[in-house]
Design an enzyme around this catalytic site. Structure first.
Site, mmCIF file in Angstrom:
data_model
loop_
_atom_site.group_PDB
_atom_site.id
_atom_site.type_symbol
_atom_site.label_atom_id
_atom_site.label_comp_id
_atom_site.label_asym_id
_atom_site.label_seq_id
_atom_site.Cartn_x
_atom_site.Cartn_y
_atom_site.Cartn_z
ATOM 1 N N ASN A 6 0.832 -1.288 -0.135
ATOM 2 C CA ASN A 6 0.094 0.010 -0.126
ATOM 3 C C ASN A 6 0.883 1.289 0.047
ATOM 4 O OD1 ASN A 6 -1.346 2.198 0.710
ATOM 5 N ND2 ASN A 6 -2.702 1.450 2.407
ATOM 6 N N GLU A 8 0.760 4.165 0.858
ATOM 7 C CA GLU A 8 0.553 5.010 1.865
ATOM 8 C C GLU A 8 1.195 4.393 3.158
ATOM 9 O OE1 GLU A 8 -0.948 7.763 1.378
ATOM 10 O OE2 GLU A 8 -1.023 7.357 -0.478
ATOM 11 N N CYS A 9 1.838 3.077 3.237
ATOM 12 C CA CYS A 9 2.154 2.399 4.408
ATOM 13 C C CYS A 9 3.643 2.620 4.669
ATOM 14 C CB CYS A 9 1.930 0.945 4.358
ATOM 15 S SG CYS A 9 2.551 -0.214 5.417
ATOM 16 N N SER A 10 4.024 3.020 5.753
ATOM 17 C CA SER A 10 5.359 3.384 6.190
ATOM 18 C C SER A 10 6.214 2.127 6.062
ATOM 19 C CB SER A 10 5.613 4.107 7.535
ATOM 20 O OG SER A 10 5.026 3.194 8.441
#
Length: 124
Positions: A6, A8-10
């Site tokens: 994803n 947006e995932c760190s």
């Protein structure tokens, strides 16, 4: 090697940075935009040696709305879990790395990523 991410995932960013630093070739699959089929999900679970409840993100709004934290984790309930992950791919833990040799890992820690990286052949 393929990595399900994803953007947006760190943890996904950290995993791709480690793969890049190691010079490991990989392809990116944005699994929210291109969700896995049932066969692909089952294949990844088999490679991981895990059940669907092991890779479910139970704090996600869809999981909370479904009440997944109270679902049984047994063979009879497995199809229900698979169906939920397929209908709501955001519930799938990330990142997941699959390797060309059949390995796989939920790559949320540096240790898990290092364990899946290809090793150089021994010097002759």
């Amino acid at each position: 090697m393929e990595i399900w991410i994803n953007p947006e995932c760190s943890k996904c960013h950290a995993a791709t940075e480690m793969l890049d630093a190691a010079g490991a070739p990989y392809t990116v699959r944005r699994y929210l935009e291109e969700p896995p089929s049932e066969a692909e999900l089952e294949g990844v679970l088999a490679r991981l040696g895990l059940q669907p409840w092991h890779i479910a993100r139970l704090a996600e709004p869809a999981a909370v709305a479904l009440g997944m934290d109270s679902w049984p984790t047994d063979d009879e309930s497995r199809p229900r879990w698979i169906d939920a992950l397929l209908r709501h791919p955001a519930l799938i833990q990330r990142p997941i790395i699959t390797t060309d040799d059949g390995g796989a890992a939920v790559a949320r820690t540096p240790e898990a990523i290092r364990a899946i990286l290809p090793t150089a052949p021994p010097a002759e």
